[in-house]
Each structure stands twice: as structure tokens, then as C-alpha cells.
Scaffold this motif. Sequence first.
Motif, PDB file in Angstrom:
ATOM      1  N   ASN A 140       0.842  -1.198   0.000  1.00  0.00           N
ATOM      2  CA  ASN A 140       0.000   0.000   0.000  1.00  0.00           C
ATOM      3  C   ASN A 140       0.872   1.241   0.000  1.00  0.00           C
ATOM      4  OD1 ASN A 140      -2.264  -1.596   0.180  1.00  0.00           O
ATOM      5  ND2 ASN A 140      -2.340  -1.513   2.396  1.00  0.00           N
ATOM      6  N   PHE A 141       0.594   2.149  -0.907  1.00  0.00           N
ATOM      7  CA  PHE A 141       1.293   3.426  -0.952  1.00  0.00           C
ATOM      8  C   PHE A 141       0.765   4.312   0.167  1.00  0.00           C
ATOM      9  CE2 PHE A 141       1.378   7.879  -2.167  1.00  0.00           C
ATOM     10  CZ  PHE A 141       2.726   8.056  -2.432  1.00  0.00           C
ATOM     11  N   GLN A 142       1.662   5.002   0.836  1.00  0.00           N
ATOM     12  CA  GLN A 142       1.260   5.985   1.835  1.00  0.00           C
ATOM     13  C   GLN A 142       2.044   7.260   1.594  1.00  0.00           C
ATOM     14  OE1 GLN A 142       1.652   4.449   5.798  1.00  0.00           O
ATOM     15  NE2 GLN A 142       0.224   2.788   5.434  1.00  0.00           N
ATOM     16  N   GLY A 143       1.402   8.388   1.787  1.00  0.00           N
ATOM     17  CA  GLY A 143       2.065   9.660   1.602  1.00  0.00           C
ATOM     18  C   GLY A 143       1.433  10.458   0.490  1.00  0.00           C
ATOM     19  N   GLU A 144       2.201  11.389  -0.044  1.00  0.00           N
ATOM     20  CA  GLU A 144       1.709  12.246  -1.116  1.00  0.00           C
ATOM     21  C   GLU A 144       2.445  11.928  -2.399  1.00  0.00           C
ATOM     22  OE1 GLU A 144       1.709  16.387  -0.249  1.00  0.00           O
ATOM     23  OE2 GLU A 144       0.769  16.113   1.697  1.00  0.00           O
ATOM     24  N   ALA A 145       1.769  12.111  -3.506  1.00  0.00           N
ATOM     25  CA  ALA A 145       2.393  11.914  -4.816  1.00  0.00           C
ATOM     26  C   ALA A 145       1.859  12.969  -5.767  1.00  0.00           C
ATOM     27  CB  ALA A 145       2.082  10.521  -5.350  1.00  0.00           C
ATOM     28  N   THR A 146       2.638  13.264  -6.766  1.00  0.00           N
ATOM     29  CA  THR A 146       2.234  14.203  -7.810  1.00  0.00           C
ATOM     30  C   THR A 146       2.247  13.463  -9.134  1.00  0.00           C
ATOM     31  OG1 THR A 146       3.207  16.050  -6.612  1.00  0.00           O
ATOM     32  CG2 THR A 146       2.826  16.372  -8.964  1.00  0.00           C
ATOM     33  N   ILE A 147       1.214  13.648  -9.914  1.00  0.00           N
ATOM     34  CA  ILE A 147       1.174  13.056 -11.248  1.00  0.00           C
ATOM     35  C   ILE A 147       2.110  13.869 -12.125  1.00  0.00           C
ATOM     36  CG2 ILE A 147      -0.273  12.570 -13.244  1.00  0.00           C
ATOM     37  CD1 ILE A 147      -2.613  12.270 -11.203  1.00  0.00           C
ATOM     38  N   ALA A 148       3.191  13.226 -12.566  1.00  0.00           N
ATOM     39  CA  ALA A 148       4.213  13.932 -13.334  1.00  0.00           C
ATOM     40  C   ALA A 148       3.891  13.998 -14.812  1.00  0.00           C
ATOM     41  CB  ALA A 148       5.570  13.247 -13.133  1.00  0.00           C
ATOM     42  N   ALA A 149       3.132  13.014 -15.315  1.00  0.00           N
ATOM     43  CA  ALA A 149       2.802  12.997 -16.736  1.00  0.00           C
ATOM     44  C   ALA A 149       1.488  12.255 -16.923  1.00  0.00           C
ATOM     45  CB  ALA A 149       3.912  12.308 -17.531  1.00  0.00           C
ATOM     46  N   LYS A 150       0.758  12.665 -17.931  1.00  0.00           N
ATOM     47  CA  LYS A 150      -0.474  11.971 -18.294  1.00  0.00           C
ATOM     48  C   LYS A 150      -0.344  11.550 -19.751  1.00  0.00           C
ATOM     49  CE  LYS A 150      -3.187  15.376 -16.909  1.00  0.00           C
ATOM     50  NZ  LYS A 150      -4.433  16.123 -16.664  1.00  0.00           N
ATOM     51  N   LYS A 151      -0.820  10.351 -20.050  1.00  0.00           N
ATOM     52  CA  LYS A 151      -0.720   9.825 -21.396  1.00  0.00           C
ATOM     53  C   LYS A 151      -2.019   9.109 -21.735  1.00  0.00           C
ATOM     54  CE  LYS A 151       2.944   7.517 -23.892  1.00  0.00           C
ATOM     55  NZ  LYS A 151       4.099   6.634 -23.746  1.00  0.00           N
ATOM     56  N   GLU A 152      -2.537   9.329 -22.911  1.00  0.00           N
ATOM     57  CA  GLU A 152      -3.764   8.670 -23.320  1.00  0.00           C
ATOM     58  C   GLU A 152      -3.478   7.212 -23.647  1.00  0.00           C
ATOM     59  OE1 GLU A 152      -7.119   9.395 -26.715  1.00  0.00           O
ATOM     60  OE2 GLU A 152      -6.168  11.137 -25.799  1.00  0.00           O
TER      61      GLU A 152
END
Length: 98
Positions: free
Chosen positions: A72-84
Motif C-alpha cells: 500500500n502506498f502511503q504519503g503524497e504523490a504528484t502526477i508527473a505525466a499523463k498519457k492517453e
Amino acid sequence: MYAAIDTEPFPVPAIDLKRVKSEFLRKEVAYQTGENPGTIVVDPAARYAHLVMGNGRALRYGVGVGKQEGFNFQGEATIAAKKEWPGWKPTPDMIARD
């Protein structure tokens, strides 16, 4: 709300809402947080994701969570890239485990 999507490269069929517990359907709810509008907050224990709208409101979605403890991931994350329709394949570690 949950109609079929047939305008994408991988069509998604409509779902039978009788098979989904009502508490997991998308719903606007009261949600007090210090997070900015547009932030997504995931609560894996409750099996919800909240899309913060501001003014003490959020869109709540039921979500599935991982089956293995310790992953399980815990903490904060930022979406660095989006791809279709990005490609994905399991890592060598995943393949070794399963």
C-alpha cells in the motif's frame, strides 16, 4: 452516470448497477479538508477516493485496493505525466511473486 463508453480505443461496457453496493457509487458529499480543489485523496481502508471540489464538498468514488499487505502506498504523490491509453506491463519482481 455509468453508461457504456464506445468512443475510446478500448470500449467499456455499461455495468449493471444492481451488482454495485450503493455506497460505492459516485456521489457528491460533504468533505472538510485543507487540500486544494482538484486534489484526489484516496482512503484505502474505507475504499473511497475523493475529488476535492472546495467549499467543503467532494465527489466520492468507490475504489478497489491492492490485495497484498505491504504494497500500500502511503504519503503524497504528484502526477508527473499523463498519457492517453499508456502501455503497461508487470515488473520482473511482480512476475517473480506471481
